[in-house]
Design a protein around this motif. Structure first.
Motif, mmCIF file in Angstrom:
data_model
loop_
_atom_site.group_PDB
_atom_site.id
_atom_site.type_symbol
_atom_site.label_atom_id
_atom_site.label_comp_id
_atom_site.label_asym_id
_atom_site.label_seq_id
_atom_site.Cartn_x
_atom_site.Cartn_y
_atom_site.Cartn_z
ATOM 1 N N SER A 169 0.824 -1.065 -0.027
ATOM 2 C CA SER A 169 0.061 0.085 0.006
ATOM 3 C C SER A 169 0.932 1.104 -0.041
ATOM 4 O O SER A 169 1.929 1.129 0.338
ATOM 5 C CB SER A 169 -0.836 0.045 1.154
ATOM 6 N N ILE A 170 0.381 2.376 -0.588
ATOM 7 C CA ILE A 170 1.244 3.620 -0.474
ATOM 8 C C ILE A 170 -0.185 4.569 0.429
ATOM 9 O O ILE A 170 -1.222 4.816 -0.160
ATOM 10 C CB ILE A 170 1.455 4.153 -2.026
ATOM 11 N N PHE A 171 0.456 5.382 1.114
ATOM 12 C CA PHE A 171 -0.320 6.437 1.803
ATOM 13 C C PHE A 171 0.292 7.657 1.744
ATOM 14 O O PHE A 171 1.528 8.077 1.787
ATOM 15 C CB PHE A 171 -0.328 6.279 3.260
ATOM 16 N N LEU A 172 -0.608 8.708 1.039
ATOM 17 C CA LEU A 172 -0.167 10.123 0.660
ATOM 18 C C LEU A 172 -1.348 11.083 1.038
ATOM 19 O O LEU A 172 -2.297 10.857 1.029
ATOM 20 C CB LEU A 172 0.181 10.154 -0.837
ATOM 21 N N SER A 173 -0.748 12.413 1.192
ATOM 22 C CA SER A 173 -1.531 13.580 1.385
ATOM 23 C C SER A 173 -2.392 13.824 0.210
ATOM 24 O O SER A 173 -1.509 14.222 -0.840
ATOM 25 C CB SER A 173 -0.826 14.496 2.106
ATOM 26 N N VAL A 174 -3.698 14.399 0.279
ATOM 27 C CA VAL A 174 -4.057 14.653 -0.972
ATOM 28 C C VAL A 174 -4.725 16.274 -0.668
ATOM 29 O O VAL A 174 -5.286 16.552 0.414
ATOM 30 C CB VAL A 174 -5.367 13.788 -1.365
ATOM 31 N N GLY A 175 -4.495 17.078 -1.553
ATOM 32 C CA GLY A 175 -4.886 18.445 -1.628
ATOM 33 C C GLY A 175 -5.529 18.748 -2.935
ATOM 34 O O GLY A 175 -6.702 18.354 -3.090
ATOM 35 N N GLY A 176 -4.878 19.458 -3.957
ATOM 36 C CA GLY A 176 -5.693 19.582 -5.196
ATOM 37 C C GLY A 176 -5.638 18.440 -6.172
ATOM 38 O O GLY A 176 -6.147 18.429 -7.023
ATOM 39 N N GLY A 177 -4.869 17.479 -5.628
ATOM 40 C CA GLY A 177 -4.984 15.969 -6.245
ATOM 41 C C GLY A 177 -3.820 15.617 -7.455
ATOM 42 O O GLY A 177 -3.815 14.569 -7.777
ATOM 43 N N GLY A 178 -3.214 16.665 -7.731
ATOM 44 C CA GLY A 178 -1.928 16.420 -8.713
ATOM 45 C C GLY A 178 -0.993 15.599 -8.536
ATOM 46 O O GLY A 178 -1.121 14.502 -9.306
ATOM 47 N N PHE A 179 -0.452 15.472 -7.291
ATOM 48 C CA PHE A 179 0.473 14.302 -6.947
ATOM 49 C C PHE A 179 -0.424 12.986 -6.763
ATOM 50 O O PHE A 179 0.052 12.099 -7.263
ATOM 51 C CB PHE A 179 1.003 14.724 -5.603
ATOM 52 N N ALA A 180 -1.514 13.116 -6.096
ATOM 53 C CA ALA A 180 -2.532 11.960 -6.027
ATOM 54 C C ALA A 180 -2.782 11.094 -7.119
ATOM 55 O O ALA A 180 -2.453 10.025 -7.396
ATOM 56 C CB ALA A 180 -3.748 12.263 -5.121
ATOM 57 N N ALA A 181 -3.274 11.916 -8.171
ATOM 58 C CA ALA A 181 -3.625 11.561 -9.478
ATOM 59 C C ALA A 181 -2.300 10.883 -10.096
ATOM 60 O O ALA A 181 -2.375 9.684 -10.812
ATOM 61 C CB ALA A 181 -4.103 12.687 -10.285
ATOM 62 N N SER A 182 -1.167 11.700 -10.102
ATOM 63 C CA SER A 182 0.127 10.776 -10.466
ATOM 64 C C SER A 182 0.254 9.450 -10.121
ATOM 65 O O SER A 182 0.413 8.658 -10.717
ATOM 66 C CB SER A 182 1.037 11.882 -10.262
ATOM 67 N N VAL A 183 0.450 9.350 -8.607
ATOM 68 C CA VAL A 183 0.716 8.167 -8.232
ATOM 69 C C VAL A 183 -0.507 7.211 -8.269
ATOM 70 O O VAL A 183 -0.195 5.897 -8.692
ATOM 71 C CB VAL A 183 0.940 8.227 -6.771
ATOM 72 N N ALA A 184 -1.726 7.507 -8.294
ATOM 73 C CA ALA A 184 -2.707 6.552 -8.341
ATOM 74 C C ALA A 184 -2.610 6.029 -10.020
ATOM 75 O O ALA A 184 -2.942 4.885 -9.926
ATOM 76 C CB ALA A 184 -4.188 7.183 -8.162
ATOM 77 N N PHE A 185 -2.488 6.902 -11.003
ATOM 78 C CA PHE A 185 -2.353 6.402 -12.247
ATOM 79 C C PHE A 185 -1.220 5.358 -12.377
ATOM 80 O O PHE A 185 -1.581 4.455 -13.228
ATOM 81 C CB PHE A 185 -2.341 7.823 -13.098
ATOM 82 N N LEU A 186 -0.143 5.880 -11.965
ATOM 83 C CA LEU A 186 1.174 4.924 -12.212
ATOM 84 C C LEU A 186 1.037 3.497 -11.622
ATOM 85 O O LEU A 186 1.219 2.508 -12.103
ATOM 86 C CB LEU A 186 2.403 5.712 -11.916
ATOM 87 N N ILE A 187 0.796 3.649 -10.455
ATOM 88 C CA ILE A 187 0.540 2.410 -9.597
ATOM 89 C C ILE A 187 -0.687 1.725 -10.240
ATOM 90 O O ILE A 187 -0.332 0.253 -10.418
ATOM 91 C CB ILE A 187 0.329 2.652 -8.045
ATOM 92 N N GLY A 188 -1.602 2.234 -10.484
ATOM 93 C CA GLY A 188 -2.877 1.720 -11.123
ATOM 94 C C GLY A 188 -2.418 0.774 -12.392
ATOM 95 O O GLY A 188 -3.294 -0.074 -12.738
ATOM 96 N N ASN A 189 -1.532 1.366 -13.419
ATOM 97 C CA ASN A 189 -1.170 0.855 -14.276
ATOM 98 C C ASN A 189 0.006 -0.358 -14.254
ATOM 99 O O ASN A 189 -0.096 -1.198 -15.227
ATOM 100 C CB ASN A 189 -0.783 1.788 -15.372
#
Length: 310
Positions: A169-189
């Motif tokens: 698992s990966i835990f990260l802080s989310v604000g506007g979502g740019g970093f979260a989207a990047s990590v989620a997209f990369l790991i999801g793929n």
């Protein structure tokens, strides 16, 4: 300039920027493992250039803006994005202007100035930040680099190194979502077996948006985690987070952020900022039972020198 979010573009961004950014270390603490009841690894992006992960996407954006013969770059930021873009612009030889809310931490404002950014102050609301930035961008003719809703930032943020086989698992802080989207997209793929948890101040209620389409009623959050005070995620980020993280949003209380910050400072001796402690608070207080090996991304370390945990 690319308009696509993709693994291929993330890899290209990594190749484009790798000579100027740090391959930040992974840290562990046996005491923290014992307290959490699971293995916890910390990805130390607070030791990245300019003190946060933002340097990754900002550098990618500045390089591409330079290639397009931009006159300069401009953004609005409460701190880390502004510092990162100012540093990146300096590296590629572009002028930079940052629109900053009046309540931004002084240490972060001074950091922007040290990287030769022109700082323009505005009211501490998202509408004021966006309107002031739009006015200045038109006046100066600069290329706008949105802190959250920007393809070159999202592609640039991807952390391609050290994901490893040892985490679930990966835990990260989310604000506007740019970093979260990047990590989620990369790991999801690339690693769909790894769960990505988005940790938020409880006022944000991101799960209500991802599950029911209902936005947070506030525009700006009242939280010690100043890097995630923006209440809404970007339009580019929302569908990615909805696809990969609808069931993995973790909400934490302010006192839990403070406790997590104290534990990191005392046990690892790493002077992270409260926004980075937010991610760890998700593990410390709300870790699902099935999570046994978590990677926590410590997103930033830009703390005012007179900051004291109450």
């Amino acid at each position: 300039m690319t308009t696509e979010i993709s693994v291929e573009e993330m890899e290209a961004a990594r190749n484009r920027t790798s000579s100027l950014i740090h391959n930040t270390p992974i840290m562990k603490s046996e005491k923290i493992d014992d307290k959490v009841g699971a293995k916890v690894l910390f990805k130390c992006e607070h030791l990245q250039k300019t003190g946060s992960f933002k340097a990754r996407g900002a550098l990618n954006s500045a390089i591409l803006a330079k290639e397009q013969n931009a006159k300069g770059v401009i953004a609005h930021s409460s701190g880390n994005h502004g510092q990162a873009l100012a540093w990146a612009a300096q590296k590629v030889g572009l002028p930079c202007t940052i629109v900053v809310p009046k309540n931004a931490p002084n240490s972060k404002v001074e950091g922007m100035k040290e990287y030769n950014a022109d700082v323009v102050f505005c009211e501490p609301t998202m509408s004021s930040r966006e309107s002031t930035c739009a006015e200045m961008a038109e006046k100066l003719g600069y290329y706008y680099v949105d802190p959250h809703n920007c393809v070159t930032m999202i592609n640039g943020h991807a952390i391609l190194e050290q994901a490893g086989d040892e985490i679930d698992s990966i835990f990260l802080s989310v604000g506007g979502g740019g970093f979260a989207a990047s990590v989620a997209f990369l790991i999801g793929n690339l690693r769909p077996d790894i769960e990505v948890y988005l940790v938020e101040p409880e006022e944000k209620n991101l799960a209500n948006l991802l599950e029911n389409g209902i936005q947070c009623a506030s525009e700006t959050l009242n939280t010690i985690a100043d890097g995630v005070r923006v209440a809404h995620v970007g339009s580019l980020c929302e569908p990615i987070l909805k696809k990969y993280c609808t069931r993995t949003v973790v909400s934490v209380k302010e006192e839990e952020i403070r406790d997590a910050l104290k534990l990191i400072w005392t046990r690892t001796k790493q002077r992270i900022e409260p926004t980075a402690a937010l991610a760890f608070a998700g593990v410390l207080y709300h870790k699902p039972d099935h999570v046994k090996k978590a990677l926590v991304i410590l997103c930033g370390g830009n703390v005012d020198t007179d900051y004291v945990i109450n």
